[in-house]
Scaffold this active site. Structure first.
Site, PDB file in Angstrom:
ATOM      1  CB  CYS A 150      -0.930   0.005   1.208  1.00 28.28           C
ATOM      2  SG  CYS A 150      -0.075   0.184   2.784  1.00 28.28           S
ATOM      3  CB  CYS A 206       3.215  -0.302   3.136  1.00 26.70           C
ATOM      4  SG  CYS A 206       1.760  -1.002   3.921  1.00 26.70           S
ATOM      5  CG  ASP A 214       6.336  23.679 -35.899  1.00 27.82           C
ATOM      6  OD1 ASP A 214       6.359  24.764 -36.471  1.00 27.82           O
ATOM      7  OD2 ASP A 214       7.109  22.735 -36.150  1.00 27.82           O
TER       8      ASP A 214
END
Length: 700
Positions: free
Chosen positions: A14, A17, A394
């Site tokens: 997690c 963690c 461009d």
């Protein structure tokens, strides 16, 4: 400077963690710094440290450490993992306990013993981690759950305690499974290129590990084989499926001199390829590295969540304490009832779902983009792309093919068309300009061998001059001939007619006479109009063309493809100024080739480079890189970013909304421990499953 070493991680479950693991590593005396990439399951460490020390730092989550070059062992099947087996046993014991409760009573020592056994079997690893955290005053989900379960046991709520343990274990298993699925977006990239290749050494062909292959080695690649390394075709011709790099599944024809990339598939002929990059430097390796870095970068929404969680968790702890203590002390409430509600508040208030709400969406979205040949350099750029309302292009090489062709040759003196091309090609032989290349190609097509030019000079922004057969000739735009005093001889009507048709007119002449006009046109890409139409459907109302070409040519192309605003005759610094001007009122993306117009690309809200495959500059400088050299991925990129932005907002709403609803149940005293954990688990699973919608391209 201290060397940085990267390790692979297994078992990182997690985001909380990951933060704790990173903190633990930084506390090792010999470590200068550490950074855990939760998305890629990797850790980078500066300083002297052993794998044993790192595993000790991650022991709270059973994290295993591997060298970056190592292959991580295959994960165990879901039902064979120790923690999942204990969860199943705990569930069966819970069912036995509920049956015994119904038959021999709730307060029977046997019934209570079965519930205690269910709690211990299912929550053993949880309690060990939670109690350690409690003594260190580290309040994460495991700490809060441990307090809640111990509290439930002390007030005799054995069934509730067992249900909470079971639901928590189930949520941990499902969350781990979901995160692994999200991480697969990187793993699929890692597995694209083969680990071995057939290499010609002397007169024999041998199989070598890619780590043993050197630059200039020659790989022999048969039809149907994957290419293991970047290189240049030196023998044979074939079609290559480059989907792994560019996201385009249509095969690309390759012949001698063409570049090929690791991870692509040789579909037809047998070819030999000279290796040009080591395995760690291939385009695919760079893509994987960039995707991992991008997934680790925090988005603005995640910074907000992290700051919020800093105050949110202590606030929940204080609220839970007040709920458990104030009513009994001040209003004569029943201690067991209000302590129970306080414990339920602790559980429901855990910020797990909130913390994971943003990173899991970013991991999934960036992984999805990478599979489609789109590199998004991090959460911040993902969010910015989702907010764009103006796109600036461009012209040359972006909206057009970037390879101009000579369309008209108009003699204006006693010379004929071949003479005009002969003189023009003689001058342009020394130039690197795309228009010069078009003129030289035209001379070759007409089988004209240009005369020899001498004393070539480039005239910046205007054209060039050279001496041919003792005569000085000039070639360039009308401004060049204005500058040498020939403004009265310029055929302005003919030039205007050509420009209105989207062509660039070049004049050829001497200091006394103009002898011809050469018209050149850059061909519009077949996909440009369709892309502009799709952008308008997405709500991009303003599309802008920034070009150094003349206004008439730019207007003609803009009208053809549907561009709304055109700014022509711009130098690179003018393009930068225009981007800054637009940016004062809008969120704007600038799209180019990643090399030219670099200032405008760098200063736009989002810089998008095209044709990044094999182009280091495009890969490294742009915020977003479209790996294939066309615009078709642009609408998809914007749709994906917007979907990710919406899902992040939904996730935060789910995470907070469910908790607020559950907390409101405290007022009438309806909140139970099992309802609290269902709200917490439900929020986490909703967030993860909602984010995983970003894996499905059909939903974008």
């Amino acid at each position: 400077m201290t060397n940085e070493v990267t390790y692979k991680l297994q078992g990182l479950s997690c985001a909380n963690c990951a933060a704790k693991f990173e903190k633990n590593i930084r506390e090792i005396d010999t470590v200068k710094d550490a950074h855990v990439n939760f998305a890629a399951a990797k850790v980078s460490v500066q300083g002297e440290v052993t794998i044993k020390q790192l595993e000790r730092a991650g022991s709270f989550d059973n994290i295993k450490i591997f060298e970056e070059e190592e292959t991580i062992p295959e994960k165990q099947a879901f039902l064979t993992k120790r923690e999942n087996i204990t969860t199943i046993i705990a569930f069966l014991l819970l069912l036995v306990g509920i049956f015994m409760r119904m038959t021999i009573g709730t307060n029977s020592p046997v019934t209570i013993s079965v519930f205690i056994l269910s709690i211990v079997v299912g929550g053993y690893s949880l309690f060990i981690a939670g109690i350690k955290n409690l003594f260190r005053f580290y309040f994460d989900m495991k700490t809060l759950m441990t307090i809640a379960i111990i509290g439930a046991a002390l007030i005799g709520e054995w069934v509730e305690g067992a249900i909470v343990v079971l639901l928590f274990a189930l949520s941990e298993a499902l969350e781990s499974y979901s995160i692994d699925k999200a991480r697969n977006s990187i793993q699929t990239l890692v597995n694209v290129a083969p680990n071995q290749a057939s290499v010609r050494r002397g007169n024999e062909i041998i199989n070598l590990d890619v780590k043993q292959i050197n630059v200039n080695d020659v790989m022999v690649i048969k039809p149907g084989e994957k290419i293991a390394m970047d290189g240049e075709v030196i023998s044979g011709k074939t079609s290559i499926n480059q989907a792994a790099i560019t996201g385009e599944s249509i095969p690309v024809h390759k012949t001698i001199g063409d570049d090929v990339f690791a991870g692509t598939i040789n579909e037809e002929g047998s070819i030999e390829v000279r290796v040009t990059k080591l395995v760690q430097d291939t385009t695919l390796a760079k893509i994987i590295h960039l995707v991992e870095d991008a997934q680790a970068e925090k988005a603005p929404a995640q910074h907000f969540v992290d700051r919020f969680a800093t105050y949110y968790t202590p606030a929940i702890l204080i609220l839970a304490l007040l709920i458990g203590v104030i009513p009994p002390l001040l209003f004569g409430g029943e201690w067991s009832h209000w302590i129970y509600l306080g414990l339920a508040t602790l559980v429901v208030g855990c910020p797990c779902a909130l913390i994971i709400s943003t990173p899991v969406a970013i991991v999934t979205a960036i992984g999805n983009a990478a599979r489609h040949g789109i590199l998004i350099k991090g959460g911040v750029h993902l969010e910015e792309t989702g907010r764009l309302n103006v796109i600036a292009f461009d012209k040359t090489g972006t909206l057009t093919k970037g390879t101009p062709e000579v369309t008209d040759i108009i003699p204006l003196s006693s010379v004929d068309a071949d003479d005009v091309i002969n003189i023009a090609a003689a001058i342009e032989t020394f130039s690197q300009h795309p228009i010069a290349s078009a003129i030289i190609r035209k001379a070759k097509d007409r089988q004209i061998k240009p005369d020899v030019a001498e004393n070539f000079q480039s005239i910046t922004g205007k054209g060039a001059m050279a001496v041919i057969n003792s005569n000085t000739y000039y070639i360039g735009n009308p401004a060049l001939f204005d500058g040498i005093g020939m403004e009265e001889l310029i055929p302005r009507e003919q030039i205007s007619t050509l420009q209105r048709n989207g062509k660039t007119a070049m004049l050829l002449g001497t200091e006394k006479d103009i002898i011809g006009i050469i018209a050149v046109a850059d061909q519009v890409r077949n996909t440009s109009k369709n892309v502009i139409d799709k952008l308008k459907k997405l709500g991009i109302k303003n599309t802008v063309m920034l070009t150094g070409d003349n206004q008439l040519t730019a207007d003609s192309i803009a009208e053809e493809i549907g561009i709304t605003d055109v700014y022509a005759d711009l130098l690179p610094e003018d393009k930068l100024a225009k981007i800054k001007e637009i940016q004062s009122d809008h969120s704007v993306a600038m799209i180019g080739d990643g090399i030219n117009d670099a200032p405008a690309l760098a200063n736009a809200t989002v810089g998008i480079a095209m044709g990044g495959a094999g182009t280091d500059a495009a890969l490294e400088t742009a915020d977003v890189t479209l790996m294939n050299d066309d615009l078709t991925k642009l609408p998809y990129t914007i749709s994906l970013s917007r979907k990710a932005l919406n899902i992040i907002k939904q996730n935060i709403s789910f995470a907070l909304g469910l908790k607020i609803i559950a907390l409101l149940l405290v007022i009438p005293g309806w909140l139970t421990l099992w309802m609290a954990i269902i709200a917490d688990v439900g929020a986490t699973l909703l967030v993860v499953l909602n984010s995983m919608r970003l894996m499905d391209s059909k939903n974008i």
